[in-house]
Write a protein that holds these residues in place. Sequence first.
Motif, mmCIF file in Angstrom:
data_model
loop_
_atom_site.group_PDB
_atom_site.id
_atom_site.type_symbol
_atom_site.label_atom_id
_atom_site.label_comp_id
_atom_site.label_asym_id
_atom_site.label_seq_id
_atom_site.Cartn_x
_atom_site.Cartn_y
_atom_site.Cartn_z
ATOM 1 N N ALA A 108 -10.343 -57.765 7.160
ATOM 2 C CA ALA A 108 -9.738 -56.838 8.102
ATOM 3 C C ALA A 108 -8.305 -56.494 7.705
ATOM 4 O O ALA A 108 -7.569 -55.883 8.461
ATOM 5 N N PHE A 109 -7.902 -56.917 6.491
ATOM 6 C CA PHE A 109 -6.556 -56.619 6.005
ATOM 7 C C PHE A 109 -6.622 -55.258 5.311
ATOM 8 O O PHE A 109 -6.776 -55.161 4.093
ATOM 9 N N GLY B 224 -12.628 -59.034 13.651
ATOM 10 C CA GLY B 224 -11.665 -59.036 14.756
ATOM 11 C C GLY B 224 -10.565 -60.049 14.571
ATOM 12 O O GLY B 224 -9.391 -59.746 14.743
ATOM 13 N N PHE B 225 -10.947 -61.252 14.192
ATOM 14 C CA PHE B 225 -9.956 -62.322 14.099
ATOM 15 C C PHE B 225 -9.304 -62.390 12.726
ATOM 16 O O PHE B 225 -8.257 -63.003 12.566
ATOM 17 N N ALA C 158 -11.750 -60.650 22.243
ATOM 18 C CA ALA C 158 -11.400 -61.930 21.628
ATOM 19 C C ALA C 158 -11.745 -63.070 22.580
ATOM 20 O O ALA C 158 -12.330 -64.082 22.183
ATOM 21 N N ASN D 233 -8.136 -66.385 9.542
ATOM 22 C CA ASN D 233 -7.973 -67.111 10.802
ATOM 23 C C ASN D 233 -9.256 -67.819 11.201
ATOM 24 O O ASN D 233 -9.238 -68.947 11.687
ATOM 25 N N LYS E 33 -10.864 -52.727 15.369
ATOM 26 C CA LYS E 33 -9.861 -53.554 16.026
ATOM 27 C C LYS E 33 -10.457 -54.117 17.314
ATOM 28 O O LYS E 33 -11.299 -53.497 17.943
ATOM 29 N N TYR E 34 -9.986 -55.275 17.691
ATOM 30 C CA TYR E 34 -10.506 -55.924 18.892
ATOM 31 C C TYR E 34 -9.504 -55.816 20.030
ATOM 32 O O TYR E 34 -8.306 -55.813 19.814
ATOM 33 N N SER E 35 -10.031 -55.779 21.242
ATOM 34 C CA SER E 35 -9.149 -55.894 22.391
ATOM 35 C C SER E 35 -9.046 -57.389 22.717
ATOM 36 O O SER E 35 -9.871 -58.184 22.261
ATOM 37 N N TYR E 36 -8.037 -57.772 23.485
ATOM 38 C CA TYR E 36 -7.897 -59.170 23.890
ATOM 39 C C TYR E 36 -9.162 -59.629 24.610
ATOM 40 O O TYR E 36 -9.614 -60.757 24.458
ATOM 41 N N LEU F 167 4.032 -55.879 17.246
ATOM 42 C CA LEU F 167 3.309 -56.836 16.401
ATOM 43 C C LEU F 167 2.034 -56.252 15.811
ATOM 44 O O LEU F 167 1.596 -56.643 14.741
ATOM 45 N N ARG F 168 1.443 -55.273 16.527
ATOM 46 C CA ARG F 168 0.178 -54.737 16.006
ATOM 47 C C ARG F 168 0.389 -53.912 14.733
ATOM 48 O O ARG F 168 -0.564 -53.568 14.056
ATOM 49 N N ILE G 27 1.873 -55.125 12.200
ATOM 50 C CA ILE G 27 2.031 -56.081 11.100
ATOM 51 C C ILE G 27 0.678 -56.704 10.781
ATOM 52 O O ILE G 27 0.021 -57.269 11.648
ATOM 53 N N SER G 28 0.233 -56.575 9.522
ATOM 54 C CA SER G 28 -1.031 -57.185 9.099
ATOM 55 C C SER G 28 -0.743 -58.193 8.005
ATOM 56 O O SER G 28 0.127 -57.961 7.163
#
Lengths: 33, 439
Positions: free
Chosen positions: B301-302, B69-70, B8, B74, B2-5, B428-429, B431-432
Amino acid sequence: MFQRLMLHHYVRLIATLLTLLFVMVAALIATHL
Amino acid sequence: MKYSYLQAVRWITLYALFVLSPLLMILAGPELVSRGFWIEFGSALGFVGMAMLCAQFLLTGRFRNLAQGFGSDNLLHFHTATGIAAMGMVFVHPLILLTVHPNFRAYLDPSVNLPRVLALVPAMGAVFLVVVLSLGRQLFRMGYELWRVSHGILSVFVVFIGLVHLLQVSHHSSLWWQKGYMILFTLVALGSIVHVRVIRPMRMKKNAYSLVEVREERDNATTLVVEAVDHEGMKLKAGQYAWMTVGDSPYALQQNPFSFTSSESSSKRLEFTAKPAGDFTGTWREMTPGSSVFLDGPYGAFTLNDKSKRGSVFFAGGVGITPIISMLRSLEERGDTRSCMLFYGNKTWEDILFREELEALEQSLDLRVIHVLSEPEEEWNGYSGFLTHEILESELPGNLADMDYYICGPEPMMDLVERELAQKPIPLRQISSERFQIV
């Protein structure tokens, strides 16, 4: 934590903002050349 | 992963610096007599356009650090958006120059330099084609394989001509190190396509798979079962996908992405399920066991949130069940006892892919499947039509925040579910989603 949900709604916005940034930097640099 | 903001933002900054670096290179070069704002601006846009085109080669979803990450979907949507913007730059660059100074018309005058015109005009046409064919592939009824080949060839052609043009004009790249930088810059882009289409297939050849079973499924779908030939196979996470080539050579033009439908415990024996939706999937039922299969993966990443102790709610539409069935099979193998729910949209009762297996999974897991049929048989007494706000309201569990949500299906279904879930008290995190319709 960065989450991807709804990111696709913002992908175009991010790309548009980046493109605007590139055009602005190009214009800025053009004034200095 | 997982990525942090922050990460990103770092990737986006890196992209911006990559694209702007040729302009910084110009600034670092010798001071030239200014040709006026518009000419310098037009030239600068040419450099930006070229840089954006080169960056496109790195934004293809094949580079895991970036794609994980993205989300590959996306990233590919970003690739499409920046591709359109790059085309804009490439077209505006000569338009400005031709408008502000008549001397630039020489670039399009065959009597001045015929080879130059024969390179620049087709390159402009190729940029246009790359974008139009990508946006309208299905409208033009162009096969995926042909599109993929043309996309690669046209893109390489455009970047190559762009580099030659830039070196030939040489106004802002007159010094050896400036030329060197632009050559290196282009080589990074072209190197990435060589990596994906030459070096990776070499590895795939070493780690080949053999087709061991072709299984007919409901809704005209087919499952291909492949086994690793003398190697350990692929350690996948449920929900991921791989690029698949079937035939004698991993260098074949055909290569398509498919979700694994097998569970994550099985790395040597892998399964993929698809409905006939193109030239390649249309041939699945005629395939014969023993054929060689080459896989590039796993990607995506799903995946199941392994750190979570929450239950899961899945939303699938049609063949969008493929990554989710892999998740359910994996949960069953783990002996998972948490509550699960699956909203599954199909046309008819007979069309429901993996219907019998889902019924069995309802017994072995704490799973409830809610079918929604758009063209149900007369005797159907479940939900009809498409997934709606009302269905979600009456069926979603009360403990919304105690669940993880996974969505995969057609765009309208995903839009609805994402919108509905985002309005509820769910972080929100949790939800994938994955949008598999890319091109």
